[in-house]
Design a protein around this motif. Structure first.
Motif, PDB file in Angstrom:
ATOM      1  N   VAL A  25      19.267 -42.002  10.326  1.00 50.93           N
ATOM      2  CA  VAL A  25      18.432 -41.356  11.319  1.00 50.93           C
ATOM      3  C   VAL A  25      19.222 -40.165  11.835  1.00 50.93           C
ATOM      4  CG1 VAL A  25      17.253 -41.612  13.525  1.00 50.93           C
ATOM      5  CG2 VAL A  25      17.327 -43.530  11.937  1.00 50.93           C
ATOM      6  N   ALA A  26      18.631 -38.989  11.732  1.00 50.08           N
ATOM      7  CA  ALA A  26      19.328 -37.770  12.123  1.00 50.08           C
ATOM      8  C   ALA A  26      18.463 -36.953  13.071  1.00 50.08           C
ATOM      9  CB  ALA A  26      19.667 -36.943  10.892  1.00 50.08           C
ATOM     10  N   GLN A  27      19.134 -36.161  13.901  1.00 50.30           N
ATOM     11  CA  GLN A  27      18.432 -35.276  14.822  1.00 50.30           C
ATOM     12  C   GLN A  27      18.857 -33.852  14.537  1.00 50.30           C
ATOM     13  OE1 GLN A  27      19.443 -35.537  19.034  1.00 50.30           O
ATOM     14  NE2 GLN A  27      17.262 -35.435  19.515  1.00 50.30           N
ATOM     15  N   ASN A  28      17.879 -32.963  14.398  1.00 51.39           N
ATOM     16  CA  ASN A  28      18.133 -31.549  14.165  1.00 51.39           C
ATOM     17  C   ASN A  28      18.765 -30.972  15.427  1.00 51.39           C
ATOM     18  OD1 ASN A  28      17.664 -28.626  14.144  1.00 51.39           O
ATOM     19  ND2 ASN A  28      16.542 -29.052  12.262  1.00 51.39           N
ATOM     20  N   ASN A  29      19.870 -30.250  15.288  1.00 56.33           N
ATOM     21  CA  ASN A  29      20.590 -29.726  16.443  1.00 56.33           C
ATOM     22  C   ASN A  29      19.841 -28.617  17.175  1.00 56.33           C
ATOM     23  OD1 ASN A  29      22.667 -31.504  15.989  1.00 56.33           O
ATOM     24  ND2 ASN A  29      23.915 -30.049  14.865  1.00 56.33           N
ATOM     25  N   THR A  30      18.970 -27.890  16.499  1.00 55.50           N
ATOM     26  CA  THR A  30      18.257 -26.799  17.165  1.00 55.50           C
ATOM     27  C   THR A  30      16.898 -27.238  17.701  1.00 55.50           C
ATOM     28  OG1 THR A  30      17.434 -26.022  15.034  1.00 55.50           O
ATOM     29  CG2 THR A  30      19.416 -24.966  15.883  1.00 55.50           C
ATOM     30  N   SER A  31      16.121 -27.966  16.920  1.00 55.84           N
ATOM     31  CA  SER A  31      14.777 -28.371  17.360  1.00 55.84           C
ATOM     32  C   SER A  31      14.779 -29.732  18.064  1.00 55.84           C
ATOM     33  CB  SER A  31      13.824 -28.424  16.171  1.00 55.84           C
ATOM     34  OG  SER A  31      14.183 -29.490  15.309  1.00 55.84           O
ATOM     35  N   HIS A  32      15.848 -30.495  17.929  1.00 59.36           N
ATOM     36  CA  HIS A  32      16.001 -31.830  18.514  1.00 59.36           C
ATOM     37  C   HIS A  32      14.954 -32.821  18.016  1.00 59.36           C
ATOM     38  CE1 HIS A  32      19.141 -30.294  21.075  1.00 59.36           C
ATOM     39  NE2 HIS A  32      18.326 -29.295  21.433  1.00 59.36           N
ATOM     40  N   LYS A  33      14.406 -32.585  16.826  1.00 55.11           N
ATOM     41  CA  LYS A  33      13.453 -33.519  16.219  1.00 55.11           C
ATOM     42  C   LYS A  33      14.225 -34.505  15.345  1.00 55.11           C
ATOM     43  CE  LYS A  33       9.333 -30.770  16.323  1.00 55.11           C
ATOM     44  NZ  LYS A  33       8.049 -30.570  15.704  1.00 55.11           N
ATOM     45  N   CYS A  34      13.760 -35.733  15.358  1.00 51.57           N
ATOM     46  CA  CYS A  34      14.407 -36.790  14.571  1.00 51.57           C
ATOM     47  C   CYS A  34      13.723 -36.932  13.220  1.00 51.57           C
ATOM     48  CB  CYS A  34      14.322 -38.112  15.314  1.00 51.57           C
ATOM     49  SG  CYS A  34      15.221 -38.120  16.857  1.00 51.57           S
ATOM     50  N   SER A  35      14.510 -37.342  12.235  1.00 47.67           N
ATOM     51  CA  SER A  35      13.966 -37.603  10.911  1.00 47.67           C
ATOM     52  C   SER A  35      14.875 -38.590  10.188  1.00 47.67           C
ATOM     53  CB  SER A  35      13.839 -36.311  10.106  1.00 47.67           C
ATOM     54  OG  SER A  35      15.095 -35.694   9.960  1.00 47.67           O
ATOM     55  N   VAL A  36      14.352 -39.164   9.119  1.00 49.84           N
ATOM     56  CA  VAL A  36      15.126 -40.067   8.266  1.00 49.84           C
ATOM     57  C   VAL A  36      15.563 -39.265   7.053  1.00 49.84           C
ATOM     58  CG1 VAL A  36      15.041 -42.142   6.849  1.00 49.84           C
ATOM     59  CG2 VAL A  36      13.922 -42.102   9.074  1.00 49.84           C
ATOM     60  N   VAL A  37      16.869 -39.280   6.774  1.00 50.34           N
ATOM     61  CA  VAL A  37      17.415 -38.517   5.658  1.00 50.34           C
ATOM     62  C   VAL A  37      18.200 -39.444   4.742  1.00 50.34           C
ATOM     63  CG1 VAL A  37      17.500 -36.340   6.927  1.00 50.34           C
ATOM     64  CG2 VAL A  37      19.451 -37.862   7.011  1.00 50.34           C
ATOM     65  N   ALA A  38      18.288 -39.058   3.473  1.00 59.55           N
ATOM     66  CA  ALA A  38      18.997 -39.876   2.486  1.00 59.55           C
ATOM     67  C   ALA A  38      20.475 -39.507   2.397  1.00 59.55           C
ATOM     68  CB  ALA A  38      18.350 -39.728   1.121  1.00 59.55           C
ATOM     69  N   LYS A  39      20.860 -38.356   2.933  1.00 59.16           N
ATOM     70  CA  LYS A  39      22.247 -37.909   2.883  1.00 59.16           C
ATOM     71  C   LYS A  39      22.829 -37.972   4.289  1.00 59.16           C
ATOM     72  CE  LYS A  39      25.005 -33.885   1.622  1.00 59.16           C
ATOM     73  NZ  LYS A  39      24.964 -32.472   1.281  1.00 59.16           N
ATOM     74  N   LYS A  40      24.059 -38.449   4.405  1.00 55.70           N
ATOM     75  CA  LYS A  40      24.696 -38.573   5.712  1.00 55.70           C
ATOM     76  C   LYS A  40      24.808 -37.190   6.352  1.00 55.70           C
ATOM     77  CE  LYS A  40      28.507 -40.830   8.028  1.00 55.70           C
ATOM     78  NZ  LYS A  40      29.661 -41.705   7.872  1.00 55.70           N
ATOM     79  N   PRO A  41      24.324 -37.026   7.590  1.00 57.27           N
ATOM     80  CA  PRO A  41      24.375 -35.724   8.252  1.00 57.27           C
ATOM     81  C   PRO A  41      25.807 -35.231   8.444  1.00 57.27           C
ATOM     82  CG  PRO A  41      22.907 -37.215   9.406  1.00 57.27           C
ATOM     83  CD  PRO A  41      23.620 -38.031   8.376  1.00 57.27           C
ATOM     84  N   ASP A  42      25.981 -33.911   8.340  1.00 54.15           N
ATOM     85  CA  ASP A  42      27.313 -33.321   8.423  1.00 54.15           C
ATOM     86  C   ASP A  42      27.748 -33.017   9.850  1.00 54.15           C
ATOM     87  OD1 ASP A  42      25.663 -31.209   9.010  1.00 54.15           O
ATOM     88  OD2 ASP A  42      26.372 -29.924   7.391  1.00 54.15           O
ATOM     89  N   GLY A  43      26.823 -33.043  10.810  1.00 50.97           N
ATOM     90  CA  GLY A  43      27.158 -32.760  12.192  1.00 50.97           C
ATOM     91  C   GLY A  43      26.968 -31.304  12.573  1.00 50.97           C
ATOM     92  N   LYS A  44      26.773 -30.433  11.600  1.00 52.70           N
ATOM     93  CA  LYS A  44      26.594 -29.008  11.888  1.00 52.70           C
ATOM     94  C   LYS A  44      25.131 -28.688  12.174  1.00 52.70           C
ATOM     95  CE  LYS A  44      30.517 -27.767   9.025  1.00 52.70           C
ATOM     96  NZ  LYS A  44      30.972 -27.153   7.793  1.00 52.70           N
TER      97      LYS A  44
END
Length: 72
Positions: A25-44
């Protein structure tokens, strides 16, 4: 023949966990929307929510529904 079979089983045993798909489960840093991703988020660009990955996409979706960061 037995040695080759045993070696093959050992290699398969070590490789199988690495091939298991994980979802995050990841959150976009600019839009703050959550989504499910298959690749581990990089934090950037995306930040990982929670501490672990999930084995299935449906598990990640259910977890995302319960996260307070994703309610907005």
């Amino acid at each position: 023949m037995k040695k080759i079979l045993i070696a093959g089983l050992l290699v398969a045993g070590f490789v199988t966990p690495a091939l298991a798909a994980e979802y995050y489960v990841a959150q976009n840093n600019t839009s703050h929307k959550c989504s499910v991703v298959a690749k581990k988020p990089d934090g950037k660009t995306m930040t990982m929510l929670g501490t672990d990955g999930f084995k299935t996409k449906s598990e990640a979706m259910n977890a995302m529904k319960g996260m307070t960061e994703c309610k907005a």
